[in-house]
Design a protein around this motif. Sequence first.
Motif, PDB file in Angstrom:
ATOM      1  N   UNK A  47     -35.827 -22.981 -19.448  1.00 19.43           N
ATOM      2  CA  UNK A  47     -37.148 -22.580 -19.896  1.00 19.43           C
ATOM      3  C   UNK A  47     -38.260 -22.918 -18.932  1.00 19.43           C
ATOM      4  N   UNK A  48     -38.164 -24.068 -18.230  1.00 25.93           N
ATOM      5  CA  UNK A  48     -39.273 -24.536 -17.398  1.00 25.93           C
ATOM      6  C   UNK A  48     -38.902 -24.908 -15.971  1.00 25.93           C
ATOM      7  N   UNK A  49     -37.638 -25.111 -15.690  1.00 24.23           N
ATOM      8  CA  UNK A  49     -37.278 -25.690 -14.392  1.00 24.23           C
ATOM      9  C   UNK A  49     -36.673 -24.671 -13.433  1.00 24.23           C
ATOM     10  N   UNK A  50     -35.626 -23.997 -13.837  1.00 24.55           N
ATOM     11  CA  UNK A  50     -34.964 -23.039 -12.950  1.00 24.55           C
ATOM     12  C   UNK A  50     -35.456 -21.625 -13.250  1.00 24.55           C
ATOM     13  N   UNK A  51     -36.152 -20.979 -12.323  1.00 24.25           N
ATOM     14  CA  UNK A  51     -36.543 -19.583 -12.551  1.00 24.25           C
ATOM     15  C   UNK A  51     -35.304 -18.693 -12.626  1.00 24.25           C
ATOM     16  N   UNK A  52     -35.467 -17.545 -13.229  1.00 22.85           N
ATOM     17  CA  UNK A  52     -34.367 -16.575 -13.245  1.00 22.85           C
ATOM     18  C   UNK A  52     -34.139 -16.046 -11.825  1.00 22.85           C
ATOM     19  N   UNK A  53     -32.883 -15.834 -11.494  1.00 19.99           N
ATOM     20  CA  UNK A  53     -32.582 -15.168 -10.232  1.00 19.99           C
ATOM     21  C   UNK A  53     -33.099 -13.737 -10.299  1.00 19.99           C
ATOM     22  N   UNK A  54     -33.916 -13.355  -9.348  1.00 16.38           N
ATOM     23  CA  UNK A  54     -34.471 -12.001  -9.333  1.00 16.38           C
ATOM     24  C   UNK A  54     -33.465 -11.041  -8.696  1.00 16.38           C
TER      25      UNK A  54
END
Length: 659
Positions: free
Chosen positions: A433-440
């Motif tokens: 939710x807050x730490x790892x962004x989604x892989x684009x």
Amino acid sequence: MEPATVAPGPFSPGIAVASLVLLVFTILLLYLKPKSSIKSPKVEPIRRASTAAEEDLSKPSVRILYGTQTGTAERFSKQLGNELRRKYGDGTLVEVVDIENYKAERRLPKERLVLFLMATYGDGEPTDNAADFYSWICNEVEDVENGVKDRYLEGVHYGVFGLGNKQYEHFNAVGKRMQTSMEALGATPICRRGDGDDDDSIDDDFEKWCTDLFAALDAQPALLGAAAAEGTGSDTLAAYRVELLPAGSKAASPFPDGSGSSAHDPYWAVISEVRELHTAASDRSCVHVEIDISGKSQLKYETGDHVGMYARNSEQVVARMACLLGLPLETSFRLHAEGEGASGDLDAPFPGPIQLSTALAYFADVLSSPHKDALLALASCATDSKEAEQLRLLASAAGKAQYTDYIAKQHRSLMEVMEGFPSAKPSLGLFFGSIAPRLAPRYYSISSGAAKHPRSVHVTCAVVRDVMPTGRIHDGVASSHLQRCKPGDCIPVFIRRSTFKLPDDTHTPVIMIGPGTGLAPFRGFIQERQALIEDMAEVGPAVLFFGCRNRAHDYIYEAELDAAVESGALSQLHVAFSRAGPVKDYVQHHMESNGAAVWELLQQPGACVYVCGDAKNMAKDVHRALISVAASQGSMSSSQAEAWVKRLGDSGRYHKDVW
């Protein structure tokens, strides 16, 4: 089976009361029965923004709309939303919206304050999720300017922060157009436009713009009301509610098998071929990948389009991350964005049930540097007080220098930061939710011609492998994934339409400039022209300027290019070898040395120039070479030549596919 029927009997009050007590007790037991889940961070759920239908019109409101391609505009929007909630508390409605989901025609005229965080993609184009809105507002401006409509946004206040890169010619073109469009429709700016430069420090640019925005809001309290008393505003970390599932639960596909028409609906295509394009003498790698799309009959592409794909982290990276989280790879779970334990601005959860190994492979960007909001989230779960203090410092304004030295200059990845602060073991809900962004998704220019390969998409991919200042070997997520692929492997892909197309008139001369993997779309162009020749159609002249380091190392598709010259699909081929001799030789040098021939072609009706490749250096050098050719061959001054090249672009005859 039919349910059994119980015959009515005499009424017994004692039995009825006892039955009622038993029923209530049973319901309470079921209701209070604990569900297996991972605890989210101790944060209060924020009050989610209301929909337009249920919104409390008595409260001031602000809408934050974002157009994003890589996720930065979305990250900034959520960060700004949290800062506004912290500042104004529950007395103000704050809604962060993907602009693709915003009903502009109905909602925009009713807004009190709307903030646009808009990225520019490619050669001055809107991002995929902003394309429809951008087209709509441009049409609205045209209607107002032509007197078809009145300036109907006169009661609306707005702010714009554009995201771009100054290495591109059309820096922040979308943000600039948004400002002029809102002004043309009668809206009032709340503060100056912000221009974020990803080539420098876009986070600093955003912080400066936010400072101006908050100062402007303080000066106009009628817009959002007075700031909340200190400590009463919301301060929430985004976290999903996580439901742990029994081991062996049937897992959902990370991406449902879709049509392949957009990033939201990828198609699981089959890899049919992977081969190395460099010779054994090269110390680098470039792979040719063929993707079979024959299993989806309605999925089609045109020559010059892009293919988007969802790559995955390597098994080694996934294993290291699972260890850092302190969980087995086979942990099965499902994310929920609603309910007790869910908090903050959350993306729609990825499909579940899902194993941790799959979630880390497809949905966690852990090789990029963490942003400051991620550091705050890590600090919230660090059990070592010194580590927590250091993480908070790195995330603070006071720790800007430390952040620059420890993370930015070192290109330190999120994974490395978590290894350096081992007591910070976030829950899965906080991590995703807050730490790892989604892989684009990653985008590649399609290197095949649709006429020759209608059911196969070809990709020409330089494999990224760099040594970071920390000593870490950085393998590009997508390029290394493609390099690892074997025939028969599946990958989620979709087609992204492009305006980088051959002229409709096959007689029109074309000049193509593309060193390295910039050759990719031109390989497709050449195949398209070859198909026309085989159909006995006439084609105009086509000149290619290609560049690589050394003929013996990285002259990709050499045999194909020679065959194209032989067949007439290419009229001329000029190759620059930058590392083959004592003097570096580049494509722009060949353009200038062949200036008379280039100029002669450009004098023919409709003749087009195409450039593909590196935006930071090559595209600029080619642009300067084109101006030089116009000046020397057209007997123009430097300013006249520059104006001539600009007119070439304005007339749709100068195309760029650069990155």
